[in-house]
Design an enzyme around this catalytic site. Structure first.
Site, PDB file in Angstrom:
ATOM      1  N   ARG A 282      24.894  44.013   7.352  1.00  0.00           N
ATOM      2  CA  ARG A 282      26.127  44.108   6.583  1.00  0.00           C
ATOM      3  C   ARG A 282      26.249  42.866   5.708  1.00  0.00           C
ATOM      4  NH1 ARG A 282      30.606  42.958  10.147  1.00  0.00           N
ATOM      5  NH2 ARG A 282      30.811  41.040   8.956  1.00  0.00           N
ATOM      6  N   HIS A 286      33.295  42.766   7.117  1.00  0.00           N
ATOM      7  CA  HIS A 286      33.527  44.010   7.870  1.00  0.00           C
ATOM      8  C   HIS A 286      34.503  44.903   7.110  1.00  0.00           C
ATOM      9  CE1 HIS A 286      34.106  46.690  11.264  1.00  0.00           C
ATOM     10  NE2 HIS A 286      35.412  46.521  11.140  1.00  0.00           N
ATOM     11  N   TYR A 295      31.926  33.245  11.230  1.00  0.00           N
ATOM     12  CA  TYR A 295      31.165  33.561  12.434  1.00  0.00           C
ATOM     13  C   TYR A 295      29.670  33.794  12.212  1.00  0.00           C
ATOM     14  CZ  TYR A 295      32.161  38.330  10.725  1.00  0.00           C
ATOM     15  OH  TYR A 295      32.277  39.452   9.955  1.00  0.00           O
TER      16      TYR A 295
END
Length: 388
Positions: A282, A286, A295
């Site tokens: 990805r 998100h 993160y």
């Protein structure tokens, strides 16, 4: 100081082994691949891509237009025109490859990120935006495009897909690898930890349902890495449920097409379910409410940019298929047009009347809903000005 507990041996309290870490950016991962990141065709003993270069040009067009739709939708959200958007950036090959392997009778059960599959099924991208703009609850007819409404509840669509596939089975719609019917359910690596998904695996296996479980392993379930979901490659879970699993290079549109085609043919002919793990990444957030810089490492993103699904197809078309710049310029111009149409359509969407929601709960109106609608209309009318 410790005391023994009757019936429990000391081994019970032994430290739990640390989870197996996912492959790092520099490590090799085994999967089915037919087109390398450098744009070179390679062979595989079990899978082959049997379409011509015109089809590959079509895949390039699909992926380019879908990425532009995604970019425009993200911009619209940043400008306050959409409430949210779930980007597919980096996952175009997984979606276009599998989407183009479907026949006209196959049924799709998506999550909320399958914009590329929606494109393959002929769903107007503007209808997707209506859902994220909040003016409707999904305005497309699943029967018209064989593409069900987006599912927000993580993993729930795998149960819906399995049930639908069992219906296809009972309607005697299977038995022909080309002209039969199959169902495909999309979900992410994070959803693989949901009970719904594992229950769907059990039902599909036991009843030999004609369903393909397509997991887009993009390495992150929002901020949770893949090593929080599994200690083995996800496709290997299928063996425990009694049906085959395969891992494919999710950034390779040719391999994704070939693997999906074989799994769907297998389902249509009555050989049961398959789990496909499309190993991808990805490259965006998100959703537009997420900040992935908090993160994950920037070097991982840079590494995956070198495996861009669109660039590898462009490299093949340029170096091997002899496609000139006019073709790419034409696709870019078409993408500009699609983006402009999408933006204009989004901004001109009419605001819904809140009372309209009472009319779409059931096919036929009920006395209770009529009463509720009247009560709500009277309440809204008690305010000054028009309440929508």
């Amino acid at each position: 100081m410790s005391e023994s507990v009757p019936g429990i041996t000391p081994e019970v309290f032994a430290p739990v082994e640390a989870p197996v870490s996912p492959p790092q950016a520099s490590e090799e991962v085994e999967f089915v691949q037919l087109l390398t990141p450098e744009g070179e065709r390679v062979e595989h003993p079990d899978y082959s891509f049997d379409l011509d270069d015109e089809a590959i040009k079509g895949f390039y067009r699909d992926m380019t237009l879908v990425r532009r739709i995604d970019t425009e939708a993200t911009a619209l959200q940043r400008q306050g025109e959409l409430g949210l958007w779930a980007s597919l950036l980096g996952q175009e090959a997984a979606q276009i490859g599998s989407g183009r392997a479907l026949n006209s009778k196959d049924m799709v059960f998506p999550t909320y990120r399958e914009h590329g599959v929606a494109w393959c099924q002929g769903v107007d991208p503007l209808r997707l935006l209506g859902l994220f703009r909040g003016v409707d609850q999904g305005a497309w007819d699943p029967r018209e495009n064989n593409f069900h409404l987006y599912t927000i509840v993580i993993g729930a669509q795998t149960l819906h897909a399995t049930g639908y596939a069992m219906g296809q089975q009972r309607d005697h719609a299977i038995g022909d690898a080309e002209n039969g019917e199959a169902t495909i359910a999309y979900f992410g690596d994070g959803a693989s930890s949901q009970g719904d998904v594992n229950e769907a695996f059990i039902w599909a296996s036991v009843f030999n349902a004609p369903v393909v479980f397509f997991c887009q392993n993009n390495q992150w379930a929002i901020s949770e890495p893949i090593d929080r979901q599994t200690r083995i490659p996800l496709y290997q879970r299928a063996a425990g449920f009694g049906f085959p699993g395969v891992r494919v290079d999710g950034n390779d549109v040719l391999a994704t097409y070939a693997v999906s085609q074989q799994a769907l043919s297998r389902a249509r002919e009555g050989s049961g379910p398959t789990l496909i793990e499309a190993y991808t990444y990805r490259m965006g957030a998100h959703t537009t409410s997420d900040d992935p810089t908090k993160y994950r490492l920037s070097e991982d993103l840079e590494h995956w940019k070198l495996k861009d699904p669109i660039e590898r197809v462009r490299a093949y078309l340029t170096r091997t298929a002899g496609v000139d710049h006019d073709f790419f310029d034409q696709i870019d111009a078409e993408a500009d047009g699609v983006a402009a149409t999408l933006r204009a359509g989004c901004l001109s969407m009419p605001e819904p009347e809140l009372t309209d929601f009472f009319d779409t709960v059931y096919v036929e109106q009920t006395p209770q809903l009529v009463e509720q609608k009247e009560q709500f209309a009277a309440y809204a009318a008690s305010f000054e000005g028009e309440v929508r």
